[in-house]
Structures are given as structure tokens and as C-alpha cells.
Design a protein around this motif. Structure first.
Motif, PDB file in Angstrom:
ATOM      1  N   LYS A  27       0.814  -1.213   0.000  1.00 30.35           N
ATOM      2  CA  LYS A  27       0.000   0.000   0.000  1.00 30.35           C
ATOM      3  C   LYS A  27       0.852   1.270   0.000  1.00 30.35           C
ATOM      4  N   LYS A 202       3.078   5.519   7.257  1.00 28.59           N
ATOM      5  CA  LYS A 202       1.989   5.485   8.228  1.00 28.59           C
ATOM      6  C   LYS A 202       2.516   5.654   9.648  1.00 28.59           C
ATOM      7  N   GLY A 210      -8.324   4.130  12.870  1.00 28.71           N
ATOM      8  CA  GLY A 210      -8.555   3.528  11.564  1.00 28.71           C
ATOM      9  C   GLY A 210      -7.855   4.228  10.414  1.00 28.71           C
ATOM     10  N   TYR A 211      -7.114   5.270  10.719  1.00 26.24           N
ATOM     11  CA  TYR A 211      -6.405   6.043   9.695  1.00 26.24           C
ATOM     12  C   TYR A 211      -4.927   6.135  10.048  1.00 26.24           C
ATOM     13  N   PRO A 212      -4.080   6.353   9.033  1.00 28.03           N
ATOM     14  CA  PRO A 212      -4.379   6.364   7.601  1.00 28.03           C
ATOM     15  C   PRO A 212      -4.534   4.947   7.059  1.00 28.03           C
ATOM     16  N   LYS A 213      -5.073   4.851   5.866  1.00 26.69           N
ATOM     17  CA  LYS A 213      -5.310   3.547   5.264  1.00 26.69           C
ATOM     18  C   LYS A 213      -4.119   3.078   4.430  1.00 26.69           C
ATOM     19  N   ASP A 215      -0.020   2.600   3.723  1.00 27.70           N
ATOM     20  CA  ASP A 215       1.187   2.359   4.521  1.00 27.70           C
ATOM     21  C   ASP A 215       2.223   3.453   4.296  1.00 27.70           C
ATOM     22  N   ASP A 507      -8.738  10.097   3.150  1.00 29.23           N
ATOM     23  CA  ASP A 507      -9.376   8.795   2.963  1.00 29.23           C
ATOM     24  C   ASP A 507      -8.691   7.942   1.907  1.00 29.23           C
ATOM     25  N   ASP A 509      -6.765   5.255  -0.157  1.00 27.77           N
ATOM     26  CA  ASP A 509      -6.551   3.826   0.087  1.00 27.77           C
ATOM     27  C   ASP A 509      -6.228   3.137  -1.227  1.00 27.77           C
ATOM     28  N   LYS A 511      -6.712  -0.499  -3.037  1.00 26.95           N
ATOM     29  CA  LYS A 511      -7.469  -1.741  -2.929  1.00 26.95           C
ATOM     30  C   LYS A 511      -6.714  -2.898  -3.567  1.00 26.95           C
TER      31      LYS A 511
END
Length: 511
Positions: A27, A202, A210-213, A215, A507, A509, A511
């Protein structure tokens, strides 16, 4: 001053490993941008890009979302006194800086004391010059008293320059804080190779659960437009901005990519140094305005992803004034030059604040257009370091700037920040960015008075008068308002370009 390179330069071996690893591994989002970064101290940066990158590790009391709507960040709420002089701000509790220092009212005081002290010569001093005192009421409450009513103050605190830096780091690094950023943001600083990239990773201690999404984020300056686009095609980058306008249609055909066009408050213009011949002559300035075909410029340099400027403030900024389009009339331009005493034209230099491909096209187009009326231009496209040294750091008597192609986005969403930094006498470099060295006493008064009133009609009247006078004086050649074109791999979500050309990536991220 020379800084020890080992603190931010990666070894050749590690650089090779980054190049070899696919952009989506672990990520790690790779973001390709158009210019190098000038500093990682937002208080001392004049460019939006450096401040945008700093959002990785820094946060302010307030911010703007991707639609430029004011939001609370490290502040929970605020109250303004009836006289507009005092702002009491309630702070978020339980937040720490990345070095373990507590974020509290004392930290806010340290940062605002630094920002509002003219002796520190910070480039963003003008955002904070009306701060008289910052007082600690209790650990989560701070009271800011202004020297005079300043109706845009909370907007200024939401500007990307107005971040909270660890007081411990400020004490340790002093003026070198731009190489050692420590904030409360979701990512912590890893390294800055000044010619190649900034890497952040991160931070596990981030206050927002829950953040950051992601790495990590690797910010890569890539000057050439085509190379940025190619990096998306090959998977070397997950996001690129700006996208070369002429390639947007090509990238849209790639099933793995999203191409996004979004609105802008980025005004492109050429400032004319009105303190120097021949630009001290109003007829010369008027001639240059007549000599440029803005409709053609929008097509040639921006592939249609721009609209001719209708004023000196983009239409979407509050209190912007719109004027009739400036006609393309080279015959009128030649007539005015003759009346000004330059029947055969003259030679001049045109600098650009950026050296990416679109800027190069604007320079070439302008050079060709002005040659048709006898003005022979030497053009130079600058990188971030040249711009900082030659334009931002030199006072009027030392400045070599004559004609300067650049852009401005009012990151507070307010007319004040679209006008005062660019036209107030107090904003001459090196203070800020009035590269025309324009000075008009009534304009200065209008801009100052507009900040002292909360009466909307009165404010609108003052901003209109200021813009009318500036439009008549023509210290600028207003060119276009850009549309913003970015592209991303479809597996990257939540990464957006904001209207001020900054980024929203809370937000983000993969996937």
C-alpha cells in the motif's frame, strides 16, 4: 548553508529497490507531481505544492475539505468576540505529535508566536501579521487577540500554511525545521531526496482511529508532463497531477485509469514590473494585453482545459469581479506601443515560475504573440530553487524580474487572499508575491478596510473598488483560469485535487 545529505538522501541501493518494487506493494501510493518542493516548513513556503505535501505529516486547527468547505481538525470549536478582536478556540484533547510531545494550547501558542513575529522573516507572515497575542487559558483552550478586526481570520487558520509543528522539534531544529518535519498528521516523515522524492509512512500513533489507510506515500516531482502520464500507464505511479491536457483523451481509453476534471481557483497571469522601464508606461502594459489571444492560448497550451480570464480574481472566489473580455487586437497593440515611444517595439525577459511542459508552451506562445507587435522576448522557465532565489527572495532594487508568468490560488477561499498578497504595497517581494511591485494607496486602503468590517455589502463595495482600480492600472496580463485534470489508477481511492490545486487524501486507500 550546506546540510548533511545523509539525513535525507537514500542510498543508491535503496533507490534501486524502490524502483524495482511495484507501486502498489505494501500500500505504497506513488504520487507524481509537476515540480520540486521548496521546503517542508509550510510557514516558509510560497508554493501550494510544498504545502500540499506537508499535509502528510502536518495538520492545522482548521482546514478545507475537497470542496473548500471549512472544517474543524485540531480545533473542536471557536467563538469570536462581538468586536471581532478575540477568538477563543477549544482544542481536541489527547492528541500527540509524532515525537511524543503533547498537542495542547501551549503548542498553539508556540506556533502562532513564531508565525506572527516579523523578525522570523517567514514567507507566510502576512497570514498572521494581525495576531497581537496568543494566550493559554487551559491545556485545551487558547485565546487569540488581534491587533484589529480581521474578518477572514478563521479562513487564514484553515490555510495549508497554518499547521501545528511540534514545539520540541522547533526548539531542536530551529530554522532547519523545514528538513525535519514533526506534526500530528497521519504520516511521519521518512526522507527527502531534494531532486527525486519525499517519502512518508503510516504513523501508528495517529489520533484518528482507523487512519491512515495507506502504509506510505512517495511524492515524486516529475517535471515533464508526458513522463507523468507514462508513469500511470506503466504502473510506476498511482496518481498524477497535472495531466498533460492533450493526453487526457488518451488516458481515458485505459481501462485501469480514471481521468478526473475538476473546477479550479487557479488563475494564470503574467505580472509586469511596473517600477521598471518600459513596464512603468501604462500604454505598454495595455499593448501587451491586446497582443495576446487568450482563446488561442487556452487551446494551444491547455488543450481547451482553461477559460480566458474575466478578471484578476477567479469567478468562484467570493467577491470576484468580472469584466468584459480583453480583445485580441495586435493592430491596437502596435498603435499603443508607438504612442508610448516604442514604434519598433523593445526587448524584454519573461520568466516562468515553473518549467513543466505546459509552462513551456505558454512561454513559447507568448513569445510568438508579442513578436508580432515588435516585442522580442528572452524566456526562462525556472525550477523551484531558481524561483525561490531569483523571485521570492529579492527586494525591488535587487530584483531581476520583469515579466513573470505564474499562477495563484487563493487557498483561504476569500477575496483578501486573492488580492492582498499580489497587489498590496506591503506584499512586494521578499515579503510575499506582488511580483509586479504594484502600489496604489487607495487599493491598499480598500483591502485593509475590507478586513475591518463584517458588513457584507460594505466588504463587497471595497473589494469591487480595489479590483476596478487594479483592472484599470493593468499591472498584470490576466491569462486563463485552469481546469484541473488529474488521473489515478482505479485501485487508488479517496485521493482528490482541491480547487486550489492542493490535495485531499485523508481517505486515500489502495485496494
Amino acid at each position: 548553508m550546506t546540510y548533511p545529505t545523509r539525513k535525507w538522501l537514500l542510498t543508491a541501493g535503496l533507490l534501486g529497490s524502490i524502483a524495482a518494487v511495484p507501486a502498489w506493494a505494501a500500500k505504497d501510493a506513488v504520487i507524481a507531481v509537476a515540480s520540486n518542493f521548496t521546503t517542508l516548513d509550510p510557514y516558509n513556503a510560497n508554493d501550494t505544492l510544498s504545502q500540499a505535501v506537508a499535509k502528510s505529516f502536518y495538520q492545522g486547527l482548521f482546514s478545507f475539505d475537497k470542496s473548500m468547505k471549512l472544517t474543524n481538525v485540531l480545533a473542536e470549536s471557536y467563538q469570536a468576540s462581538d468586536d471581532g478582536l478575540t477568538y477563543t478556540i477549544k482544542l481536541r484533547s489527547g492528541v500527540k505529535f509524532q515525537d511524543g510531545t503533547d498537542f495542547n494550547a501551549e503548542a498553539v501558542k508556540v506556533n502562532l508566536d513564531r508565525a506572527s513575529n516579523p523578525d522570523n522573516h517567514l514567507k507566510r507572515y502576512n497570514l498572521f501579521k494581525y495576531v497581537a497575542t496568543t494566550e493559554v487559558v487551559d491545556p485545551t483552550t487558547v485565546k487569540i487577540t488581534l491587533k484589529q478586526p480581521f474578518s477572514a481570520f478563521i479562513n487564514n487558520l484553515a490555510h495549508p500554511a497554518a499547521v501545528m509543528i511540534s514545539p520540541t522539534a522547533l526548539k531542536k531544529y530551529g530554522k532547519d525545521i523545514g528538513f525535519h518535519p514533526v506534526g500530528t498528521g497521519p504520516y511521519k516523515f521518512v526522507t527527502w531526496n531534494q531532486t527525486d522524492f519525499v517519502k512518508v509512512e503510516k504513523w501508528e500513533g495517529y489520533w484518528k482511529s482507523g487512519y491512515p489507510k495507506l502504509d506510505s506515500i512517495t511524492w515524486r516531482p516529475v517535471v515533464d508532463n508526458n513522463t507523468r502520464a507514462a508513469m500511470l500507464q506503466t504502473g510506476e505511479a498511482n496518481f498524477a497531477f497535472p495531466i498533460p491536457f492533450e493526453q487526457a483523451k488518451v488516458l481515458e481509453k485505459n481501462s485501469k485509469l480514471n481521468v478526473v476534471t475538476s473546477p479550479s481557483i487557479m488563475q494564470r497571469y503574467i505580472s509586469l514590473n511596473v517600477t521598471q522601464k518600459p513596464f512603468d508606461n501604462a500604454k505598454v502594459r495595455e499593448a501587451i494585453n491586446y497582443a495576446i489571444n487568450r482563446q488561442a492560448l487556452a487551446k494551444v497550451a491547455f488543450a481547451g482545459y482553461a477559460t480566458p480570464a474575466t478578471g484578476i480574481v477567479p469567478p468562484s472566489i467570493d467577491f470576484a469581479q468580472t469584466y468584459p473580455p480583453i480583445a485580441y487586437n495586435p493592430a491596437k497593440a502596435r498603435e499603443l506601443l508607438k504612442e508610448a515611444g516604442y514604434p519598433n517595439g523593445f526587448e524584454a525577459t519573461l520568466w516562468s515560475s515553473h518549467n513543466h511542459s505546459t509552462a513551456q508552451k505558454v512561454l513559447q506562445f507568448t513569445q510568438q504573440q508579442l513578436a508580432q507587435v515588435g516585442i522580442k522576448l528572452k524566456v526562462t522557465a525556472m525550477d523551484a530553487g531558481q524561483r525561490a532565489a531569483e523571485v521570492e527572495s529579492k527586494a525591488q532594487k535587487e530584483s531581476g524580474v520583469r515579466m513573470f508568468y505564474t499562477g495563484w490560488s487563493a487557498s483561504t477561499g476569500e477575496a483578501d487572499w486573492a488580492l492582498t498578497p499580489l497587489f498590496a504595497t506591503a506584499s512586494w517581494p521578499p515579503t510575499i508575491f506582488n511580483t509586479a511591485f504594484y502600489s496604489n494607496e487607495q487599493v491598499d486602503k480598500d483591502l485593509a478596510d475590507a478586513l475591518k468590517t463584517t458588513d457584507r455589502e460594505r466588504k463587497a463595495s471595497l473589494y469591487k473598488d480595489a479590483q476596478d482600480r487594479i483592472w484599470k492600472d493593468q499591472p498584470w496580463v490576466p491569462l486563463v483560469v485552469e481546469k484541473l485534470v488529474s488521473a489515478n489508477t482505479k485501485n487508488l481511492t479517496g485521493f482528490d485535487v482541491m480547487p486550489d490545486t492542493s490535495f485531499s487524501f485523508d481517505d486515500a486507500d489502495l485496494k
